[in-house]
Design a protein around this motif. Structure first.
Motif, PDB file in Angstrom:
ATOM      1  N   GLN A 146      -3.753  14.386   3.105  1.00 51.23           N
ATOM      2  CA  GLN A 146      -2.588  15.103   2.597  1.00 51.23           C
ATOM      3  C   GLN A 146      -2.704  15.456   1.120  1.00 51.23           C
ATOM      4  O   GLN A 146      -2.141  16.466   0.680  1.00 51.23           O
ATOM      5  CB  GLN A 146      -1.347  14.232   2.834  1.00 51.23           C
ATOM      6  N   THR A 147      -3.447  14.683   0.340  1.00 49.50           N
ATOM      7  CA  THR A 147      -3.378  14.833  -1.121  1.00 49.50           C
ATOM      8  C   THR A 147      -4.695  15.160  -1.810  1.00 49.50           C
ATOM      9  O   THR A 147      -4.685  15.521  -2.985  1.00 49.50           O
ATOM     10  CB  THR A 147      -2.806  13.550  -1.755  1.00 49.50           C
ATOM     11  N   PRO A 187       1.273   9.029   5.165  1.00 47.99           N
ATOM     12  CA  PRO A 187       1.988   9.633   4.032  1.00 47.99           C
ATOM     13  C   PRO A 187       1.293   9.330   2.708  1.00 47.99           C
ATOM     14  O   PRO A 187       0.868   8.192   2.473  1.00 47.99           O
ATOM     15  CB  PRO A 187       3.375   8.971   4.093  1.00 47.99           C
ATOM     16  N   ASP A 188       1.132  10.347   1.862  1.00 42.83           N
ATOM     17  CA  ASP A 188       0.471  10.226   0.563  1.00 42.83           C
ATOM     18  C   ASP A 188      -1.001   9.857   0.704  1.00 42.83           C
ATOM     19  O   ASP A 188      -1.633   9.411  -0.252  1.00 42.83           O
ATOM     20  CB  ASP A 188       1.179   9.189  -0.328  1.00 42.83           C
ATOM     21  N   GLY A 234       0.033  11.373 -10.223  1.00 44.02           N
ATOM     22  CA  GLY A 234      -1.246  12.063 -10.272  1.00 44.02           C
ATOM     23  C   GLY A 234      -2.404  11.158 -10.640  1.00 44.02           C
ATOM     24  O   GLY A 234      -3.329  11.559 -11.343  1.00 44.02           O
ATOM     25  N   LEU A 235      -2.386   9.908 -10.149  1.00 49.84           N
ATOM     26  CA  LEU A 235      -3.438   8.948 -10.427  1.00 49.84           C
ATOM     27  C   LEU A 235      -4.363   8.832  -9.220  1.00 49.84           C
ATOM     28  O   LEU A 235      -3.936   8.943  -8.077  1.00 49.84           O
ATOM     29  CB  LEU A 235      -2.850   7.572 -10.753  1.00 49.84           C
ATOM     30  N   GLU A 267       0.807  -1.217   0.000  1.00 48.07           N
ATOM     31  CA  GLU A 267       0.000   0.000   0.000  1.00 48.07           C
ATOM     32  C   GLU A 267       0.841   1.268   0.000  1.00 48.07           C
ATOM     33  O   GLU A 267       0.444   2.297  -0.567  1.00 48.07           O
ATOM     34  CB  GLU A 267      -0.980   0.013   1.181  1.00 48.07           C
ATOM     35  N   ASP A 268       2.019   1.218   0.611  1.00 50.21           N
ATOM     36  CA  ASP A 268       2.867   2.417   0.636  1.00 50.21           C
ATOM     37  C   ASP A 268       3.290   2.820  -0.778  1.00 50.21           C
ATOM     38  O   ASP A 268       3.238   3.992  -1.148  1.00 50.21           O
ATOM     39  CB  ASP A 268       4.102   2.174   1.502  1.00 50.21           C
ATOM     40  N   THR A 269       3.704   1.832  -1.573  1.00 51.12           N
ATOM     41  CA  THR A 269       4.102   2.138  -2.950  1.00 51.12           C
ATOM     42  C   THR A 269       2.908   2.505  -3.802  1.00 51.12           C
ATOM     43  O   THR A 269       3.004   3.380  -4.677  1.00 51.12           O
ATOM     44  CB  THR A 269       4.855   0.948  -3.564  1.00 51.12           C
ATOM     45  N   ILE A 270       1.774   1.859  -3.582  1.00 51.26           N
ATOM     46  CA  ILE A 270       0.563   2.208  -4.325  1.00 51.26           C
ATOM     47  C   ILE A 270       0.240   3.682  -4.129  1.00 51.26           C
ATOM     48  O   ILE A 270       0.022   4.437  -5.098  1.00 51.26           O
ATOM     49  CB  ILE A 270      -0.626   1.331  -3.884  1.00 51.26           C
ATOM     50  N   MET A 271       0.229   4.122  -2.883  1.00 50.60           N
ATOM     51  CA  MET A 271      -0.153   5.507  -2.585  1.00 50.60           C
ATOM     52  C   MET A 271       0.921   6.499  -3.027  1.00 50.60           C
ATOM     53  O   MET A 271       0.608   7.564  -3.579  1.00 50.60           O
ATOM     54  CB  MET A 271      -0.463   5.633  -1.096  1.00 50.60           C
ATOM     55  N   ALA A 272       2.173   6.149  -2.825  1.00 52.92           N
ATOM     56  CA  ALA A 272       3.255   7.049  -3.226  1.00 52.92           C
ATOM     57  C   ALA A 272       3.322   7.201  -4.738  1.00 52.92           C
ATOM     58  O   ALA A 272       3.524   8.311  -5.264  1.00 52.92           O
ATOM     59  CB  ALA A 272       4.584   6.544  -2.682  1.00 52.92           C
TER      60      ALA A 272
END
Length: 334
Positions: free
Chosen positions: A323-324, A318-319, A278-279, A267-272
């Motif tokens: 935050q986004t 994070p991400d 910008g997806l 999930e960390d890489t998915i969100m980052a």
């Protein structure tokens, strides 16, 4: 997500990746009255770039929870919500009046409403699942609920419309469903889910997305992959998402979690990666999960003050959403 089933991650090892088709940059053949896709980006009705940041809510099974859920999801920072609906083939039907009510509640909470027909989940493998053709029948029957709401709604034709068998039919089935929707007069942005219980381990959607997009008379289709156990390494996540971005094809992570019975999604890489490219992403799910996946609840017993570790991660990490997320400009926010 299939309520009781998910994709089999082990099959991923048998696949050989192939290159995507050439980039697609064509604009819609007709002006869109609401959301539209241009050069691989989702734009709102004011022409502003819009990135979905939200969660899924299982309205079909928890109708009495929807009003409070939408208010809480918005208060936590989301700009969108994906709503589970039923065609009536597997669960109790969400009729025109009910769908119209959901759209109005989303608008009242300044949330973009992604509506999805869930009865297609795992078609060809899951007993009782219906085809995308049947989902199109449903959309035409509840058309009055979404007519004129193109600025506020995206129609996700059918959830995870093929399981791990018969998925080679995805391209033809999806193209036919899009054509039928356009012929019926739907001008909305359409979202289409990947096969293989949404996870596209066969890369069927990835490798045919350009052709499907080009076949939409309005060039207004967004692709949705569900990232669970198949996407358990950073490389797999980045490769899949980068392929769409580099080919200028619109992609959304329509479902994902921080754990799953078929493997541990990254999930960390998915969100980052979603933030970097910008997806959009829509986490699964607010509350009410059963079938051995209760760990995917973000809020315990639909209570916003009792966020689970997954809920805290997706909203406040994070991400994350807080935050986004940026509210759609159609609500007058910019």
């Amino acid at each position: 997500m299939g309520r009781l089933r998910a994709a089999t991650a082990g099959l991923l090892l048998a696949l050989a990746a192939s290159a995507l088709a050439a980039p697609v940059t064509a604009r819609a053949a007709e002006p869109a009255p609401g959301f539209r896709v241009e050069h691989g980006r989702l734009l709102d009705a004011n022409g502003n770039d819009f990135v979905l940041r939200g969660v899924n809510h299982a309205h079909a099974w928890y109708r009495d929870k929807t009003g409070r859920a939408l208010a809480d999801i918005k208060a936590l920072g989301a700009n969108s919500v994906r709503i589970v609906l039923s065609t009536g083939d597997r669960w109790t039907r969400n009729d025109t009046a009910d769908v119209a009510g959901v759209v109005e509640r989303c608008k009242a909470n300044r949330l973009i409403c992604v509506l999805e027909a869930h009865d297609t989940t795992g078609y060809g493998e899951q007993a009782g699942a219906v085809s995308l053709d049947r989902a199109v029948d449903y959309w035409t029957q509840v058309r009055d609920a979404v007519k004129g709401q193109e600025k506020y709604t995206i129609l996700n034709l059918g959830n995870e419309p093929h399981g791990n068998s018969g998925y080679a039919a995805w391209t033809a089935d999806t193209s036919r469903a899009i054509s039928r929707m356009r012929a019926a007069g739907f001008a909305h942005t359409l979202m289409v889910d990947a096969p293989n219980w949404g996870q596209d381990w066969s890369f069927t959607m990835r490798d045919n997305a350009a052709a499907v997009f080009a076949g939409d008379p309005r060039r207004n289709t967004v692709f949705s992959v569900h990232m669970y156990g198949v996407y358990d390494t950073a490389q797999e996540v980045r490769d899949y998402m980068n392929r769409f971005a580099s080919s200028r094809l619109p992609l959304v992570i329509g479902e994902f979690g921080d754990a799953h019975s078929d493997g541990d999604p990254d999930e960390d890489t998915i969100m980052a990666t979603a933030r970097r490219l910008g997806l959009g992403y829509l986490g699964w799910s607010w509350s009410g999960n059963g079938g051995g996946v209760t760990y995917l609840d973000m809020a315990t017993d639909f209570t916003a003050s009792r966020l689970t570790p997954w809920g805290r991660r997706v909203f406040h990490g994070p991400d994350g959403i807080r935050q986004t997320a940026r509210e759609a400009s159609v609500f007058g926010g910019r």
